[in-house]
Enzyme design. Structure first.
Site, PDB file in Angstrom:
ATOM      1  CE  LYS A 105      -4.845 -19.414   3.618  1.00  0.00           C
ATOM      2  NZ  LYS A 105      -4.635 -19.304   2.191  1.00  0.00           N
ATOM      3  CG  HIS A 162     -10.531 -19.087   2.655  1.00  0.00           C
ATOM      4  ND1 HIS A 162      -9.867 -19.810   1.693  1.00  0.00           N
ATOM      5  CD2 HIS A 162      -9.725 -18.045   2.977  1.00  0.00           C
ATOM      6  CE1 HIS A 162      -8.695 -19.222   1.460  1.00  0.00           C
ATOM      7  NE2 HIS A 162      -8.590 -18.161   2.225  1.00  0.00           N
ATOM      8  CD  GLU A 171      -6.888 -21.902   1.074  1.00  0.00           C
ATOM      9  OE1 GLU A 171      -6.944 -22.083   2.295  1.00  0.00           O
ATOM     10  OE2 GLU A 171      -6.039 -21.158   0.524  1.00  0.00           O
ATOM     11  N   GLY A 192      -1.678 -17.243  -2.095  1.00  0.00           N
ATOM     12  CA  GLY A 192      -0.491 -18.092  -1.964  1.00  0.00           C
ATOM     13  C   GLY A 192       0.366 -18.161  -3.218  1.00  0.00           C
ATOM     14  CB  SER A 195       0.167 -12.546  -2.662  1.00  0.00           C
ATOM     15  OG  SER A 195       0.084 -13.886  -3.121  1.00  0.00           O
TER      16      SER A 195
HETATM   17  P1  13P Z   1      -1.883 -15.656   1.221  1.00  0.00           P
HETATM   18  O1  13P Z   1      -1.717 -14.352   1.962  1.00  0.00           O
HETATM   19  O2  13P Z   1      -0.947 -16.729   1.655  1.00  0.00           O
HETATM   20  O3  13P Z   1      -1.914 -15.434  -0.259  1.00  0.00           O
HETATM   21  O4  13P Z   1      -3.356 -16.218   1.617  1.00  0.00           O
HETATM   22  C1  13P Z   1      -4.448 -15.372   1.537  1.00  0.00           C
HETATM   23  C2  13P Z   1      -5.612 -16.024   2.169  1.00  0.00           C
HETATM   24  O5  13P Z   1      -6.111 -17.029   1.685  1.00  0.00           O
HETATM   25  C3  13P Z   1      -6.122 -15.413   3.419  1.00  0.00           C
HETATM   26  O6  13P Z   1      -7.364 -15.945   3.754  1.00  0.00           O
END
Ligand code: 13P
Length: 259
Positions: free
Chosen positions: A11, A97, A99, A175, A214
């Site tokens: 990220k 993704h 996001e 997350g 996670s």
């Molecule tokens: P986390 O492992 O921090 O939950 O993030 C997952 C993710 O978005 C991987 O692309």
């Protein structure tokens, strides 16, 4: 037989010095016994792809991008194309993704375009699909996921022949420390395989299915024990070399114990 993949999505994190330090630690910690069994991938911010190329070339660790332009070239200020990413030795491209979908208005149509751009540039797309908490609570998880996947598969460039990865990432598990239950992951994976099979038997057989949300060393073994799961897309824990290497190790051990 599909080879499992443990992928790290870094990220928007790190500066050049930390990134290069992390790459060095991963290369040094990569165990010989993993080479034939599990693939490792890191996806840093695009400006660090040259660091990946210089630090990881000749190692078993692959590198890829988090996002790329839907267009091939032209007046798209700020964008980075799939072919530019491939120029730096990358072999994978994360696409869609949650996001990107939520914060940058990436629609299913854009995701499909990006999948095609990735394939045309020789990158393996990792298409992310997943439901929000509201959608899960309304019993719509599988419908949402299948429709995201079908949209990503609506191609023009014949990518049905190309390597393909799907990452199931429930939005509410990213997350947050909350992980989807093994039973829920299993039923979503089965739904994804059904959609892929409708594309073609060979697409379904060759496509890797990852789980993301996670993932950490302590929950990797349980997830990797799922017969239909081929690895993980790891966010936060992939920023810590010790944790990321331990996730690789847990995945490797769970493979060894299942054979
Ligand atoms: P986390 O492992 O921090 O939950 O993030 C997952 C993710 O978005 C991987 O692309």
């Amino acid at each position: 037989m599909r080879r499992p993949l443990i992928a790290g999505n870094w990220k928007l994190n790190g500066r050049r010095a930390d990134v290069e330090e992390r790459l060095k630690a991963l290369r040094a910690g990569f165990r010989e016994e993993w080479v034939e069994a599990v693939d490792m991938l890191v996806c840093p911010p695009a400006v660090f792809l040259p660091s990946c190329e210089s630090s990881l070339k000749g190692s078993p660790i692959a590198w890829g991008s988090q996002s790329h332009a839907a267009e091939a070239s032209g007046a798209y200020t700020g964008e980075v194309s799939a072919s530019m990413i491939a120029d730096f030795g990358a072999s994978y491209a994360i696409v869609g993704h949650s996001e990107r979908r939520a914060l940058f208005a990436e629609t299913d149509a854009i995701v499909a375009q990006k999948v095609n751009r990735a394939v045309a540039a020789g990158l393996t797309p990792i298409v992310c699909v997943g439901e929000t908490l509201d959608q899960r609570e309304a019993g719509e998880a599988e419908t949402v996921i299948c429709s995201q996947l079908l949209a990503a598969l609506s191609d023009e460039s014949g990518f049905l022949e190309a390597p393909f990865v799907v990452a199931y990432e429930p939005v509410w598990a990213i997350g947050t420390g909350k992980v989807a239950s093994v039973a829920d992951v299993e039923s979503v994976l089965a739904a994804i395989r059904r959609v892929l099979k409708e594309g073609s038997e060979s697409l379904s057989e060759r496509t890797l299915l990852l789980y993301g949300g996670s993932v950490k060393p302590s929950n990797t073994a349980e997830l990797c024990a799922l017969p239909d799961l081929d690895g993980a897309l790891v966010g936060g824990a992939s920023l810590k070399p010790a944790d990321f290497l331990e996730i690789m190790n847990q995945c490797f051990k769970s493979l060894s114990s299942s054979t």
